[in-house]
Design an enzyme around this catalytic site. Structure first.
Site, PDB file in Angstrom:
ATOM      1  N   ARG A 161      20.167 -26.367  20.762  1.00  0.00           N
ATOM      2  CA  ARG A 161      20.316 -25.543  21.985  1.00  0.00           C
ATOM      3  C   ARG A 161      20.065 -24.070  21.666  1.00  0.00           C
ATOM      4  O   ARG A 161      19.453 -23.352  22.452  1.00  0.00           O
ATOM      5  CB  ARG A 161      21.711 -25.739  22.591  1.00  0.00           C
ATOM      6  CG  ARG A 161      21.882 -27.132  23.187  1.00  0.00           C
ATOM      7  CD  ARG A 161      23.342 -27.492  23.398  1.00  0.00           C
ATOM      8  NE  ARG A 161      24.014 -26.641  24.338  1.00  0.00           N
ATOM      9  CZ  ARG A 161      25.344 -26.573  24.461  1.00  0.00           C
ATOM     10  NH1 ARG A 161      26.121 -27.306  23.686  1.00  0.00           N
ATOM     11  NH2 ARG A 161      25.875 -25.772  25.349  1.00  0.00           N
ATOM     12  N   ARG A 206      35.593 -26.028  23.299  1.00  0.00           N
ATOM     13  CA  ARG A 206      35.556 -26.029  24.778  1.00  0.00           C
ATOM     14  C   ARG A 206      36.028 -27.376  25.334  1.00  0.00           C
ATOM     15  O   ARG A 206      35.677 -28.430  24.841  1.00  0.00           O
ATOM     16  CB  ARG A 206      34.134 -25.785  25.269  1.00  0.00           C
ATOM     17  CG  ARG A 206      34.012 -26.034  26.785  1.00  0.00           C
ATOM     18  CD  ARG A 206      32.757 -25.541  27.389  1.00  0.00           C
ATOM     19  NE  ARG A 206      31.572 -25.900  26.677  1.00  0.00           N
ATOM     20  CZ  ARG A 206      30.383 -25.358  26.917  1.00  0.00           C
ATOM     21  NH1 ARG A 206      30.255 -24.429  27.835  1.00  0.00           N
ATOM     22  NH2 ARG A 206      29.331 -25.746  26.229  1.00  0.00           N
ATOM     23  N   ARG A 250      15.499 -20.303  32.674  1.00  0.00           N
ATOM     24  CA  ARG A 250      15.636 -20.462  31.223  1.00  0.00           C
ATOM     25  C   ARG A 250      14.279 -20.339  30.530  1.00  0.00           C
ATOM     26  O   ARG A 250      14.223 -20.392  29.311  1.00  0.00           O
ATOM     27  CB  ARG A 250      16.147 -21.866  30.900  1.00  0.00           C
ATOM     28  CG  ARG A 250      17.562 -22.132  31.281  1.00  0.00           C
ATOM     29  CD  ARG A 250      18.492 -21.716  30.172  1.00  0.00           C
ATOM     30  NE  ARG A 250      19.142 -22.791  29.484  1.00  0.00           N
ATOM     31  CZ  ARG A 250      20.284 -23.334  29.859  1.00  0.00           C
ATOM     32  NH1 ARG A 250      20.905 -22.939  30.958  1.00  0.00           N
ATOM     33  NH2 ARG A 250      20.843 -24.274  29.132  1.00  0.00           N
ATOM     34  N   LYS A 254      29.061 -17.790  30.207  1.00  0.00           N
ATOM     35  CA  LYS A 254      28.444 -17.714  31.545  1.00  0.00           C
ATOM     36  C   LYS A 254      29.300 -18.455  32.585  1.00  0.00           C
ATOM     37  O   LYS A 254      29.630 -17.911  33.634  1.00  0.00           O
ATOM     38  CB  LYS A 254      27.014 -18.301  31.518  1.00  0.00           C
ATOM     39  CG  LYS A 254      26.087 -17.616  30.516  1.00  0.00           C
ATOM     40  CD  LYS A 254      24.681 -18.194  30.532  1.00  0.00           C
ATOM     41  CE  LYS A 254      24.577 -19.617  30.071  1.00  0.00           C
ATOM     42  NZ  LYS A 254      24.903 -19.816  28.634  1.00  0.00           N
ATOM     43  N   ARG A 277      32.193 -31.967  26.207  1.00  0.00           N
ATOM     44  CA  ARG A 277      30.793 -32.291  26.516  1.00  0.00           C
ATOM     45  C   ARG A 277      30.075 -32.931  25.332  1.00  0.00           C
ATOM     46  O   ARG A 277      30.235 -32.490  24.206  1.00  0.00           O
ATOM     47  CB  ARG A 277      30.044 -31.003  26.924  1.00  0.00           C
ATOM     48  CG  ARG A 277      30.239 -30.639  28.378  1.00  0.00           C
ATOM     49  CD  ARG A 277      29.712 -29.276  28.737  1.00  0.00           C
ATOM     50  NE  ARG A 277      28.394 -28.935  28.228  1.00  0.00           N
ATOM     51  CZ  ARG A 277      27.773 -27.794  28.504  1.00  0.00           C
ATOM     52  NH1 ARG A 277      28.356 -26.896  29.288  1.00  0.00           N
ATOM     53  NH2 ARG A 277      26.593 -27.520  28.011  1.00  0.00           N
TER      54      ARG A 277
HETATM   55  P1  AP5 Z   1      31.368 -21.123  28.661  1.00  0.00           P
HETATM   56  O1  AP5 Z   1      31.728 -20.145  29.713  1.00  0.00           O
HETATM   57  O2  AP5 Z   1      31.530 -22.570  28.984  1.00  0.00           O
HETATM   58  O3  AP5 Z   1      29.913 -20.816  28.070  1.00  0.00           O
HETATM   59  P2  AP5 Z   1      28.487 -20.924  28.758  1.00  0.00           P
HETATM   60  O4  AP5 Z   1      27.769 -19.654  28.460  1.00  0.00           O
HETATM   61  O5  AP5 Z   1      28.604 -21.327  30.185  1.00  0.00           O
HETATM   62  O6  AP5 Z   1      27.898 -22.063  27.824  1.00  0.00           O
HETATM   63  P3  AP5 Z   1      27.134 -23.409  28.148  1.00  0.00           P
HETATM   64  O7  AP5 Z   1      27.236 -24.200  26.850  1.00  0.00           O
HETATM   65  O8  AP5 Z   1      27.599 -24.098  29.381  1.00  0.00           O
HETATM   66  O9  AP5 Z   1      25.707 -22.882  28.332  1.00  0.00           O
HETATM   67  P4  AP5 Z   1      24.404 -23.586  28.137  1.00  0.00           P
HETATM   68  O10 AP5 Z   1      23.504 -22.555  28.670  1.00  0.00           O
HETATM   69  O11 AP5 Z   1      24.104 -24.068  26.761  1.00  0.00           O
HETATM   70  O12 AP5 Z   1      24.603 -24.965  28.933  1.00  0.00           O
HETATM   71  P5  AP5 Z   1      24.228 -25.411  30.412  1.00  0.00           P
HETATM   72  O13 AP5 Z   1      25.396 -26.135  30.950  1.00  0.00           O
HETATM   73  O14 AP5 Z   1      23.650 -24.307  31.203  1.00  0.00           O
HETATM   74  O15 AP5 Z   1      32.234 -20.768  27.346  1.00  0.00           O
HETATM   75  C1  AP5 Z   1      32.162 -21.589  26.197  1.00  0.00           C
HETATM   76  C2  AP5 Z   1      33.562 -21.671  25.561  1.00  0.00           C
HETATM   77  O16 AP5 Z   1      33.900 -20.381  25.056  1.00  0.00           O
HETATM   78  C3  AP5 Z   1      34.674 -22.051  26.552  1.00  0.00           C
HETATM   79  O17 AP5 Z   1      35.578 -22.902  25.928  1.00  0.00           O
HETATM   80  C4  AP5 Z   1      35.339 -20.709  26.907  1.00  0.00           C
HETATM   81  O18 AP5 Z   1      36.722 -20.863  27.186  1.00  0.00           O
HETATM   82  C5  AP5 Z   1      35.119 -19.922  25.631  1.00  0.00           C
HETATM   83  N1  AP5 Z   1      34.945 -18.489  25.881  1.00  0.00           N
HETATM   84  C6  AP5 Z   1      34.287 -17.895  26.906  1.00  0.00           C
HETATM   85  N2  AP5 Z   1      34.346 -16.558  26.795  1.00  0.00           N
HETATM   86  C7  AP5 Z   1      35.037 -16.302  25.657  1.00  0.00           C
HETATM   87  C8  AP5 Z   1      35.448 -15.105  25.006  1.00  0.00           C
HETATM   88  N3  AP5 Z   1      35.159 -13.884  25.500  1.00  0.00           N
HETATM   89  N4  AP5 Z   1      36.155 -15.218  23.852  1.00  0.00           N
HETATM   90  C9  AP5 Z   1      36.465 -16.433  23.343  1.00  0.00           C
HETATM   91  N5  AP5 Z   1      36.129 -17.611  23.930  1.00  0.00           N
HETATM   92  C10 AP5 Z   1      35.414 -17.538  25.072  1.00  0.00           C
HETATM   93  O19 AP5 Z   1      23.025 -26.430  30.111  1.00  0.00           O
HETATM   94  C11 AP5 Z   1      23.254 -27.685  29.498  1.00  0.00           C
HETATM   95  C12 AP5 Z   1      21.923 -28.443  29.414  1.00  0.00           C
HETATM   96  O20 AP5 Z   1      21.409 -28.661  30.749  1.00  0.00           O
HETATM   97  C13 AP5 Z   1      20.793 -27.712  28.675  1.00  0.00           C
HETATM   98  O21 AP5 Z   1      20.845 -27.925  27.276  1.00  0.00           O
HETATM   99  C14 AP5 Z   1      19.552 -28.345  29.310  1.00  0.00           C
HETATM  100  O22 AP5 Z   1      19.285 -29.622  28.784  1.00  0.00           O
HETATM  101  C15 AP5 Z   1      19.973 -28.487  30.775  1.00  0.00           C
HETATM  102  N6  AP5 Z   1      19.652 -27.300  31.586  1.00  0.00           N
HETATM  103  C16 AP5 Z   1      20.530 -26.496  32.264  1.00  0.00           C
HETATM  104  N7  AP5 Z   1      19.884 -25.521  32.918  1.00  0.00           N
HETATM  105  C17 AP5 Z   1      18.557 -25.707  32.665  1.00  0.00           C
HETATM  106  C18 AP5 Z   1      17.384 -24.999  33.045  1.00  0.00           C
HETATM  107  N8  AP5 Z   1      17.438 -23.907  33.827  1.00  0.00           N
HETATM  108  N9  AP5 Z   1      16.193 -25.468  32.588  1.00  0.00           N
HETATM  109  C19 AP5 Z   1      16.115 -26.562  31.814  1.00  0.00           C
HETATM  110  N10 AP5 Z   1      17.192 -27.272  31.404  1.00  0.00           N
HETATM  111  C20 AP5 Z   1      18.411 -26.841  31.830  1.00  0.00           C
END
Ligand code: AP5
Length: 215
Positions: free
Chosen positions: A166, A127, A88, A13, A155
């Site tokens: 997660r 990552r 979410r 994402k 992270r």
């Molecule tokens: P990346 O693009 O970083 O993945 P992502 O989908 O953004 O993953 P996140 O881990 O950031 O998502 P998340 O939803 O768990 O965390 P968030 O920060 O929102 O890609 C990952 C890796 O893969 C990278 O190294 C990239 O290079 C690689 N990659 C990408 N595409 C690829 C491909 N095609 N092939 C190979 N490699 C690839 O949330 C974190 C925390 O915040 C949550 O746990 C929660 O506590 C809180 N939080 C955030 N939003 C909310 C909400 N709305 N409600 C409640 N709590 C929330």
């Protein structure tokens, strides 16, 4: 254009958001980034958020809704936005529907990034994020230039143990949003396995953004 990204942790994402917002001229609204910025600033809210984020569980809906409410009125969202990591939960989605309706806004597409759980662990553990540019790298799939490796951040929630929590949160609370938005006719499914460039191209094709725009 107002968009939502839905996908499990590590679906890409944040990575794809960088390309899509540039191509579409819209703002990226990442609740994960906002929450991590509050944690780094050690605000009272940040200290509260850290407990949830480090444990791999979702922050309570009302706190996140307030963050999004404050973010969507920023000037850069006027041309449109890509919600990355929000909503979410069903209550967050209900809140968003009401909030957009009040502002006379609507969603164009909900982009669901499909990746099997089995592919996610390697993405998450490899990552690394650049604290200066915000760019997301992967040690194997998108390697950083050697001269910046020392400053990159891993992270604290990117461990195998936290990832399993997660993923559970995702399947229990977030995946049901796909049906929610299916009923509104907004879901566009994207195969998020393949090179970063191929996945970007698939998304831009769905959005009808001309192929001449660099992906
Ligand atoms: P990346 O693009 O970083 O993945 P992502 O989908 O953004 O993953 P996140 O881990 O950031 O998502 P998340 O939803 O768990 O965390 P968030 O920060 O929102 O890609 C990952 C890796 O893969 C990278 O190294 C990239 O290079 C690689 N990659 C990408 N595409 C690829 C491909 N095609 N092939 C190979 N490699 C690839 O949330 C974190 C925390 O915040 C949550 O746990 C929660 O506590 C809180 N939080 C955030 N939003 C909310 C909400 N709305 N409600 C409640 N709590 C929330």
């Amino acid at each position: 254009m107002n968009l939502i990204f839905i996908g499990p942790p590590g679906a890409g994402k944040g990575t794809q958001a960088e390309t899509i917002v540039r191509a579409c001229g819209i703002a990226q609204v990442s609740t994960g980034d906002i929450i991590r910025a509050a944690i780094r600033s050690q605000t009272a809210l940040g200290i509260e958020f850290k407990k949830y984020a480090d444990a791999g569980v979702l922050v309570p809906d009302d706190l996140v809704n307030r963050l999004v409410e404050a973010r969507l009125v920023q000037p850069d969202c006027a041309a449109g936005f890509l919600l990355d990591g929000f909503p979410r939960t069903i209550p967050q989605a209900d809140w968003l529907q009401q909030s957009l309706a009040k502002s006379g806004l609507r969603l164009e597409h909900v982009l669901v990034l499909d990746v099997a759980d089995s592919a996610i662990l390697e993405r998450i553990t490899g990552r690394r994020s650049d604290p200066i540019t915000g760019h997301i790298y992967h040690l194997r799939f998108d390697p950083p230039p050697p001269h910046i490796v020392d400053r990159l951040v891993h992270r604290p929630d990117d461990t195998e143990a936290v990832l399993s929590k997660r993923l559970r949160e995702y399947h229990d609370k977030t995946a049901p949003l796909v049906d929610y938005y299916e009923r509104l006719g907004l879901v566009r499914r994207i195969d998020a396995v393949g090179s970063l460039h191929d996945v970007s191209r698939r998304i831009l094709t769905v959005l009808g953004v001309p192929p001449s725009v660099p992906a």
